[in-house]
Design a protein around this motif. Structure first.
Motif: not given
Lengths: 312, 355
Positions: B349-350, A259, B355, A262, B342-347, B339-340, A184-186
């Motif tokens: 993008r949105r 972690w 998508r 955040y 990736l989360d920020m990257y996803g946000r 993970h953090i 989903h992130f990607l």
């Protein structure tokens, strides 16, 4: 007005009940004595009833004020929906004891790991020197041990504790959720994974604290009672405990500051922070976003309960 | 009138004789020969009140070879103005010449001031007659430069000089590894002054002291952290670093005076190598040594290295624990940070509407 009428009606009803009960008791006495006794009992009972009513109306008033506040909030932020209690009072208390103890432990412990860091001396001297900062560290340790015992009892003895424990156990779903979330992130999947009461992030936090508490309390007690430990174990066991204590402290601090902060405070949904740890409430909107499966469960349970009530 | 003039001349001459200072350089007035009239006899000595005999024998050669070889008797004993002197001459005051800015050509240093601030100087000031003055250590007539191996304050001899008063300590020191090495003539080994300082000697509970409990490790590490010095004798230098990383060392750096420093375990004047059965850190004596602070210490205290370095493979299980936690921390934190991000990257993008 209506409230006063209600009070009067209750008082009269109770009064009549007592009157009839009393009549049975005083039947054997002469009339004046019986009347005096009756009057005495009536006075006493009336006092009790008044007091009870006063107490009840106070708590009623508090409830009403709370409901009014909720209503106002609902009017202002309609999209948030109703609020749910996510963490009960006991759980919030445990969390507060834990984080205050961990803060104390970090600020008195880290200077010992990094004695040459420029702030270390300041922090140690803030407590009045090393001989006092070590006492503060032990106070923090005692608080953490208390938290651990409290949490064990909470898990075993309370219904909420037992339920949460089972829900916190890692499952295959969590592995799937991790993969799903990263996709989903990607941008490979449009929707977030649908989490239950605890997402894999929260489960990780929970078990990390478990692991951390066992390592830190275990090795910390070794170092606290070093002479007693050395009565049974060789010196290198104490060195291992020292190494574990020092390294796990670093890991725990990094995990909390990077972690945990955040995920609960600094991510864009929550920035600059949440007060969930204080009031324990979560809005319907947040529930939908973060714990949709739990919300569905609650709604389903409510529907079932109301159906039972209307049937019965 | 003539009589008056004669009297004036006589008085002037007489004054010149009695006040050498006024008469300028002719003041080297009282010559060596006059002093040695009495002091030159080998049997010239005095019985003191306490029964000791004080040798008063001095010849023209007494100062020869010393740093004061060109000086005369009254340059130091300047209160002697007539021969024979009626009063007992006072103790020589070295500060008469030895101060910063003197014109006598005496060494220019503040050592005198340092001495008056030291434990010995303050004891003198309080009226302790047993406390040493300059000449008690440096000698009286036979003063040599400290670099001269024959000097009483030379590295090889100073322990003996201090030991004249500090007898017990000197006896302990002679048996220690430092004392033994000193006797062998090893140049790097510390004598008394190596640790205590030369003129700035303070009591051990004085924070100014080089051997104050929080300064000891610094003092020892001057030599023991130096690979150049320790390499010659095959002694490891890691002891200093491992001490500073241990809880004892850290607490000591933060000013704890109750925590162990080097000398708490290794001894003060009686430091011996660990293999020596008399050494405080010999495995047999470790329980007793640790027991000074940790009541009930037992032989378990000696199982395992004391100066342990978790970064070295020889430390065994401690090294493996440290390595395990190192990789656990790196692995966990890497995963969490990825993970953090990736989360920020996803946000992001949105937010951009992708998508």
């Amino acid at each position: 007005m209506a409230e006063d009428d209600r009070k009067d009606a209750t008082r009269d009803a109770v009064g009549r009940e007592i009157e009839s009960a009393m009549n049975g008791q005083v039947s054997g006495l002469p009339p004046e004595q019986a009347e005096a006794l009756r009057e005495k009992i009536r006075l006493r009972v009336r006092e009790e009833i008044e007091r009870d009513l006063r107490a009840r109306t106070a708590s009623d008033r508090k409830d009403a004020a709370h409901l009014a506040k909720e209503a106002r909030k609902k009017e202002k932020h309609g999209e948030e929906g109703e609020t749910f209690i996510r963490f009960n009072r006991n759980f919030r208390f445990q969390h507060m004891v834990m984080f205050s103890s961990v803060i104390l432990l970090i600020i008195t412990g880290m200077p010992l790991k990094f004695p040459n860091f420029i702030l270390s001396r300041f922090v140690i001297n803030f407590w009045g020197g090393i001989q006092y900062s070590t006492i503060v560290h032990r106070i923090g340790a005692a608080m953490l041990i208390y938290f651990m015992i409290h949490h064990f009892l909470y898990t075993i003895l309370t219904r909420d504790g037992r339920r949460d424990f089972w829900l916190l156990l890692p499952k295959l779903e969590d592995a799937k959720d991790i993969v799903h979330n990263i996709r989903h992130f990607l941008g490979k999947l449009p929707d977030k994974p649908r989490f239950g009461r605890f997402s894999y992030i929260e489960k990780f936090d929970y078990w990390a604290v478990y692991w951390g508490c066992i390592i830190m309390i275990g090795s910390g007690l070794f170092l606290w009672f070093e002479t007693d430990v050395l009565r049974f174990l060789p010196k290198y066991a104490l060195d291992v405990a020292h190494e574990m204590h020092s390294d796990e402290a670093m890991l725990a601090t990094l995990a909390i500051v990077i972690w945990h902060f955040y995920n609960v405070h600094f991510n864009p949904d929550r920035f600059p922070g949440t007060l969930l740890w204080w009031h324990g409430r979560m809005s319907e909107h947040e529930m939908k976003e973060e714990h949709p499966l739990e919300l569905e469960e609650i709604v389903a349970r409510r529907a079932k309960e109301s159906a039972e009530v209307s049937n019965g | 009138m003539r009589k008056f003039a004669l009297t004036a001349v006589l008085v002037f001459l007489g004054g010149g004789a009695f006040l050498p200072g006024l008469a300028g350089d002719a003041s080297a007035s009282i010559s060596l020969e006059k002093c040695t009239l009495c002091h030159g006899k080998p049997e010239f000595r005095k019985l003191l009140v306490n029964g000791q005999i004080r040798d008063l024998f001095v010849t023209g050669d007494s100062l020869a070879g010393s740093v004061h070889g060109k000086k005369g008797c009254t340059d130091c004993h300047f209160d002697v103005s007539e021969i024979p002197h009626r009063e007992h001459p006072k103790r020589v005051t070295c500060t008469h010449c030895h101060f910063k800015g003197n014109h006598e050509g005496a060494p220019q240093s503040d050592n005198v001031l340092a001495y008056f601030d030291s434990a010995h100087g303050t004891a003198i000031a309080r009226g302790n007659t047993k406390a040493p003055l300059c000449q008690d250590c440096h000698g009286s007539h036979t003063i040599l430069k400290a670099k001269d191996p024959g000097s009483r304050v030379a590295r090889g001899k100073v322990a003996e000089t201090c030991g004249r008063c500090h007898m017990e300590v000197y006896a302990q020191f002679k048996g220690s590894i430092h004392g033994a090495a000193l006797a062998k003539g090893i140049a790097e080994v510390p004598s008394c002054t190596g640790c205590h300082g030369e003129h700035k000697i303070y009591a051990r509970n004085d924070p100014k002291s080089t051997i104050y409990s929080t300064h000891v490790s610094e003092q020892c590490s001057k030599c023991h952290a130096s690979i150049k010095i320790m390499g010659k004798f095959g002694i490891e230098t890691e002891q200093v670093a491992t001490y500073k990383e241990s809880f004892h060392g850290v607490a000591n750096q933060f000013g704890s005076r109750t925590v162990a420093n080097c000398s708490s375990c290794h001894g003060v004047h009686d430091i011996r190598p660990p293999a020596d059965p008399l050494s405080m850190v010999n495995p047999k004596n470790v329980p007793k040594t640790c027991g000074k602070c940790h009541p009930g210490a037992n032989p378990n205290f000696a199982i395992g290295k004391i100066h342990v370095d978790a970064k070295k493979k020889e430390s065994g299980i401690i090294y493996w624990t440290a390595t395990f936690f190192k990789w656990l921390t790196i692995g966990t934190m890497l995963a969490l940070i990825v993970h953090i991000f990736l989360d920020m990257y996803g946000r992001t993008r949105r937010l951009r509407g992708e998508r």
